[in-house]
Motif scaffolding. Structure first.
Motif, short mmCIF file in Angstrom:
data_model
loop_
_atom_site.label_atom_id
_atom_site.label_comp_id
_atom_site.label_asym_id
_atom_site.label_seq_id
_atom_site.Cartn_x
_atom_site.Cartn_y
_atom_site.Cartn_z
N ALA A 138 0.96 -0.68 -0.15
CA ALA A 138 0.17 -0.25 -0.21
C ALA A 138 0.51 1.52 -0.04
O ALA A 138 0.33 2.17 -0.92
N GLU A 164 -3.71 -4.17 1.54
CA GLU A 164 -3.17 -3.63 0.70
C GLU A 164 -4.05 -2.68 -0.21
O GLU A 164 -4.33 -1.30 -0.42
N ASP A 221 -5.68 -0.33 3.50
CA ASP A 221 -5.29 0.78 3.31
C ASP A 221 -4.97 1.70 2.93
O ASP A 221 -5.13 2.83 2.79
N LEU A 222 -5.62 1.31 1.33
CA LEU A 222 -4.91 2.90 0.39
C LEU A 222 -6.36 3.55 -0.32
O LEU A 222 -6.03 4.56 -0.10
#
Length: 635
Positions: free
Chosen positions: A112, A237, A240-241
């Motif tokens: 991320a 990923e 978190d993004l």
């Protein structure tokens, strides 16, 4: 080669109009081509570079704080002595982030934050409108990109591909040595990077596949997506993004995702890490100093066939005008185009839409239900002319630090832009967004917004001028306007409704007829020899459907004017497509460009128009003759 004797309109419209020009035209040393669009581009470049130079020497002449930032970036990018002091230093901390990755688990943990900072990854995330509900933004899943522009460059018999990979390797080894690697270590890293690149070739999409736009839409439940890798934490990923857990994601390349385990595994980790390192370094080398720019530039020159790189000042201008594109484009549009011209062109667009509506009403192969829905879509097209009324808020976050390095400034802007994209997941789709800035010589249609954009820079001669006859203007900008309208009904655009949602509004019978017609268009162009290669009919079909629809509609519009002159119409149509390019660039276009080569657009589309034949007395004996049953007309 062009014959010494001028070609006749009967045998080759393109050469009759452009043959003399083709003989004498010089491709600028720092460009791979010249011609219609590029000539205007150069004019815009020259005008704005002069102004940037003036502004950089006297900031008091700039009365716009956003434009002032663009000027400061230009000045920084052009300050060779200042950048030399930094040399390789600015990129080392980011290179370290890649070299510090210990194993696949470590990469998985950092996916991320690496993605948020624009590092190349084996699997990545982007945010865009949901193609089936364009009011909402969703997560799209993307695969890695190849080093070369298309997988066809990797074919065993493709000599250009081998030459380019060799050039890329040499440049990468040199760049690695410039940031502190010894030669043997640098060669080993590049070899591993190329080994990983080779693994990608069978699983990524070709440019032909990408051209089938709607095929990027493959929704998948998020709960299923996160099971697609044993080695990478795909859930972490995405979550978190976007700071959220989506219900679904859209898979752009299903084949890639199915093969993710074959490339992202422990056995390949070192190769993947080398690929990340080399890709990041080559992508960002030109943001360091002039020596780095010249080194990576060798590969760019090999790819395009241009003789030399842009000089430093031109590079600095393009760097600033790309990062501040909307700011620079709005400045250009207001100064050189203005509100009156904006209104005049809007009227032209509306006229073309009404002609198009008439064309659909009179259409002989569409059923009534489909006609009604097509007209609804047509009437809902949003028109964007010249430049936006309001500049995106994003640009006010860009602040240039002239005492810092160019690299640190550019990386910071890219991060701000990336974060804005990720944050857009929680915002409704911005329907007012412009896909092209005002100083770009181009035009476009966006199927997801059902809008057409005509930047200020294209709205000049030979496309459009008050000094040209109405027929010349229709053969130029009229055909361009109608071309963009036609994209609403090309093989991709036809699958979207009036709100830009992917939605089948056709009857089965009508859509089957439409597919037959697009197939004829594929066949008309497929395999035409050009510049030592051949046209790929599937790659260029959507643009050809738009070309033939655009030219037909512009022709009808020209015929409504009192001063109609169809000779002038076709001659100006051929003039705007003049093109002279390097062999390397022609090969690149044939493999990657969704547009047919300009000379073929000029000739073949004219051949499809019945009016062309009597206008130039073309008969079966002439080179421009095409049997009536082979002429393709869709809209």
């Amino acid at each position: 080669m062009v014959n010494a004797k001028p070609a006749s309109y009967k045998d080759n419209l393109y050469l009759a109009v452009n043959g003399e020009w083709q003989e004498t035209a010089k491709i600028p040393a720092d460009k791979p081509r010249t011609g219609g669009f590029m000539d205007l581009d150069e004019g815009v470049e020259k005008t704005l570079m002069n102004e940037f130079h003036e502004f950089a020497n006297d900031e008091s002449k700039v009365d716009d704080k956003l434009l002032l930032q663009a000027v400061r970036l230009y000045r920084l990018a052009n300050n060779v002595e200042h950048l030399n002091k930094f040399h390789q230093q600015p990129i080392l901390k980011d290179i370290q982030r890649i070299t510090d990755l210990k194993d696949l688990n470590d990469l998985s943990e950092h996916l991320a934050d690496l993605s948020a900072d624009n590092f190349p990854l084996p699997i990545d995330v982007s945010i865009d409108a949901d193609m089936k509900d364009t009011s909402t933004n969703v997560v799209y899943i993307e695969g890695a990109s190849l080093i070369l522009p298309d997988k066809s460059y990797y074919d065993d018999d493709n000599e250009s591909g081998k030459t380019l990979l060799k050039k890329f390797s040499e440049g990468s080894v040199k760049l690695l040595s410039m940031i502190g690697y010894d030669l043997d270590k640098a060669k080993a890293i590049v070899e591993k990077a190329l080994a990983f690149d080779k693994l990608l070739v069978p699983i990524v999409k070709s440019q032909e596949e990408w051209a089938d736009y709607t095929k990027v839409y493959n929704p998948m439940e998020f709960s299923e997506y996160i099971t697609k890798s044993k080695s990478l934490d795909l859930q972490k990923e995405v979550v978190d993004l976007i700071n959220d857990t989506p219900d679904k994601v859209i898979i752009e390349e299903p084949r890639y995702l199915d093969n993710l385990g074959k490339i992202a595994n422990d056995a390949n980790f070192d190769d993947m890490k080398a690929w990340m390192l080399v890709t990041y370094l080559t992508d960002n080398a030109s943001n360091l100093d002039e020596e780095f720019r010249q080194t990576i530039g060798e590969y760019s020159l090999a790819l395009s066939g241009a003789e030399e790189l842009q000089n430093r000042t031109k590079y600095a201008y393009h760097k600033a005008s790309r990062i501040f594109d909307q700011v620079v484009g709005t400045y250009y549009g207001k100064k050189y185009f203005g509100e009156d011209a904006k209104e005049d062109v809007r009227k032209m667009v509306k006229k073309m839409i009404s002609i198009y509506e008439q064309r659909i009403t009179d259409n002989t192969w569409l059923g009534e239900d489909t006609k009604k829905k097509a007209i609804v879509k047509l009437e809902k097209i949003k028109i964007k002319v010249g430049y936006p009324d309001k500049i995106d808020d994003l640009y006010s976050k860009y602040e240039v630090e002239e005492t810092a390095s160019l690299y640190d400034n550019v990386i910071n802007f890219h991060r701000i832009k990336r974060q804005d994209e990720l944050d857009s997941y929680h915002r409704p789709v911005n329907r007012g967004k412009w896909l092209m800035p005002g100083h770009m010589v181009n035009a476009c249609y966006d199927p997801s917004r059902n809008d057409i954009t005509f930047p200020a820079a294209i709205l000049q001669a030979p496309f459009y001028s008050l000094k040209q006859s109405s027929s010349q203007n229709y053969g130029g900008i009229g055909a361009v306007i109608a071309h963009e309208i036609s994209h609403a009904f090309d093989n991709n655009g036809a699958q979207f409704d009036e709100f830009g949602n992917m939605n089948n509004w056709w009857t089965d019978e009508d859509y089957a007829k439409f597919k037959d017609l697009t197939q004829k268009m594929i066949k008309e162009f497929d395999g035409i020899p050009y510049a030592g290669g051949k046209v790929n009919g599937k790659l260029v079909v959507s643009e050809n459907v738009a070309d033939v629809g655009g030219l037909r509609c512009a022709l009808e519009a020209a015929k409504t004017e009192d001063d109609v002159n169809l000779k002038e119409f076709f001659i100006n149509w051929a003039r705007v497509w003049r093109l002279k390019a390097t062999q390397e660039f022609n090969e690149l276009l044939l493999k990657t460009d969704v547009h047919s080569p300009g000379p073929l657009r000029a000739n073949v589309m004219a051949q499809n128009m019945d009016e062309f034949y009597p206008e130039f007395q073309v008969t079966e004996k002439d080179g421009m003759w095409l049997e009536p049953e082979k002429r393709v007309n869709i809209w």
